[in-house]
Design an enzyme around this catalytic site. Structure first.
Site, PDB file in Angstrom:
ATOM      1  N   TYR A 259      23.012  10.246  34.054  1.00 53.37           N
ATOM      2  CA  TYR A 259      22.803  10.706  32.615  1.00 53.37           C
ATOM      3  C   TYR A 259      21.350   9.862  32.245  1.00 53.37           C
ATOM      4  CZ  TYR A 259      22.391  12.654  27.661  1.00 53.37           C
ATOM      5  OH  TYR A 259      21.948  12.941  26.753  1.00 53.37           O
ATOM      6  N   LYS A 263      17.506  10.758  32.032  1.00 52.78           N
ATOM      7  CA  LYS A 263      16.558  10.507  30.506  1.00 52.78           C
ATOM      8  C   LYS A 263      15.713   9.641  30.647  1.00 52.78           C
ATOM      9  CE  LYS A 263      18.930  13.835  28.303  1.00 52.78           C
ATOM     10  NZ  LYS A 263      18.433  14.876  28.057  1.00 52.78           N
TER      11      LYS A 263
END
Length: 378
Positions: A259, A263
């Site tokens: 994740y 990002k």
């Protein structure tokens, strides 16, 4: 999605009241206008005003070695004023640079309002941040929603809101739907890359298929949609690309590595598109780019973990806190970087800290492996 630091315990109203004097001192110390004003009054101000300021301290703090202590206070005020002024100037220059080095609006003007001349594309608009943004933007523009999840009935009843069931991991499907959008509705001037997923496992617990899907949703789809809609924005000399990133853009958090990497990529894509628009594409100066970095918020990524999070002192904010800021940013046609809540902004520079200090702040030194964290049962 998530904060990059250890969870904070909720503060009681009584504790807030007790900390008010300290918070006031902190606020004053950070404001160069206030510290500079006090410095001026103590060094160059009228004698009677200077004496009125110092009088309450004559019988305590300044009763012994008063001149030396006053000199020390003046030195501290000078340092605080200089540091505060530098921080304010840095912040202003960053805002100017992020807005393509202009105070105004380069390129053609946007036409938001009752006539709804602009078209806003929002991925992941069926829930979370996207759900709130659909509601907000529907008052000012035509809204196109791309989402693999069913569209809520309350959103479908809004005027000039159109839903396309779309799996953003399927490039061919995305391209086909984008062509349909252009043919049926026209060229969008705002693209909000909002769709995102999280797994919450360690690298060794995550399968290759899960990891690939996450990157397709959280990052690859951004590239595909930008390629679809940016050319028309450049021709129109107006456009706004909004990237919903995360505070996870600034740190490699255990249990969230995939994740975080997605990002980080989203942040770099935002910054890189801004640079390409400024230096490579004719009409690129009219394209706004905004990256958004939420901390803990009540979205689908945290669904089912609310009680466990509360046990660790984490109380996610409502998604409207993010959507309202995005709406405001787009309507004023300004580029920028939004950290939500703003109090988290200081953490965006964490990667620039010494490695040893990062480890201490993130709890990597003394933290037990059975304490709170993703990649384990909450």
């Amino acid at each position: 999605m998530a904060s990059i630091t250890a969870p904070e315990k909720p503060v009681s109203p009584l504790a807030k009241i007790a900390s008010l004097p300290i918070d006031t001192v902190k606020y004053v110390a950070r404001e160069p206008v206030l510290t500079g004003g006090l410095l001026y009054l103590l060094t160059r101000g009228p004698p009677h005003i200077r004496e009125r300021i110092l009088q309450p301290f004559r019988n305590n703090l300044l009763s012994a070695n008063g001149a030396a202590r006053l000199a020390s206070l003046i030195t501290i005020l000078k340092l605080l004023t200089a540091w505060g002024a530098v921080k304010k100037a840095n912040k202003a220059l960053n805002r100017l640079a992020l807005n393509n080095w202009t105070l105004g609006r380069p390129g053609a003007s946007f036409r938001f309002g009752n006539t709804k001349e602009e078209i806003v594309v929002i991925t992941g608009g069926s829930s979370g941040f996207g759900y709130e943004m659909v509601k907000g933007f529907s008052k000012y523009a035509r809204v196109i929603v791309l989402d693999v999840s069913p569209f809520p009935a309350e959103l479908s009843r809004l005027s000039d809101v159109h839903y396309y069931r779309c799996d953003v991991t399927d490039n061919a499907q995305v391209q086909s739907i984008c062509e349909d959008i252009r043919r049926t509705h026209g060229d969008p001037s705002v693209l909000i890359n909002n769709a995102g997923i999280g797994i919450g496992k360690t690298v060794l617990e995550t399968s290759n298929e899960e990891c690939e899907k996450l990157f397709k949703v959280n990052l690859i789809s951004h590239f595909v949609l930008i390629r679809e809609f940016l050319p028309a924005m450049l021709r129109m000399r107006k456009g706004h690309i909004v990237t919903i990133a995360s505070m996870a853009s600034f740190v490699a958090a255990p249990g969230l590595l995939d994740y975080c990497c997605s990002k980080v990529g989203a942040l770099y894509l935002n910054d890189g598109i801004r640079a390409e628009c400024l230096s490579r594409y004719p009409g690129g100066e009219g394209i706004c780019t905004t990256s958004v970095h939420p901390s803990w918020h009540s979205t689908g990524i945290l669904k089912g973990q609310e009680d466990a999070l509360k046990k660790h002192g984490i109380h996610p904010d409502p998604p409207s806190n993010v959507s309202n800021l995005v709406l405001k940013q787009v309507l004023k046609a300004k580029s920028g970087r939004l950290v939500v809540p703003a109090s988290e902004e200081g953490k965006t520079g964490l990667r620039g800290y010494p490695v040893w200090l990062q480890d201490v702040l993130l709890g990597n030194v003394f933290k037990r492996k059975d304490e709170f964290g993703f990649g384990k049962n909450l």
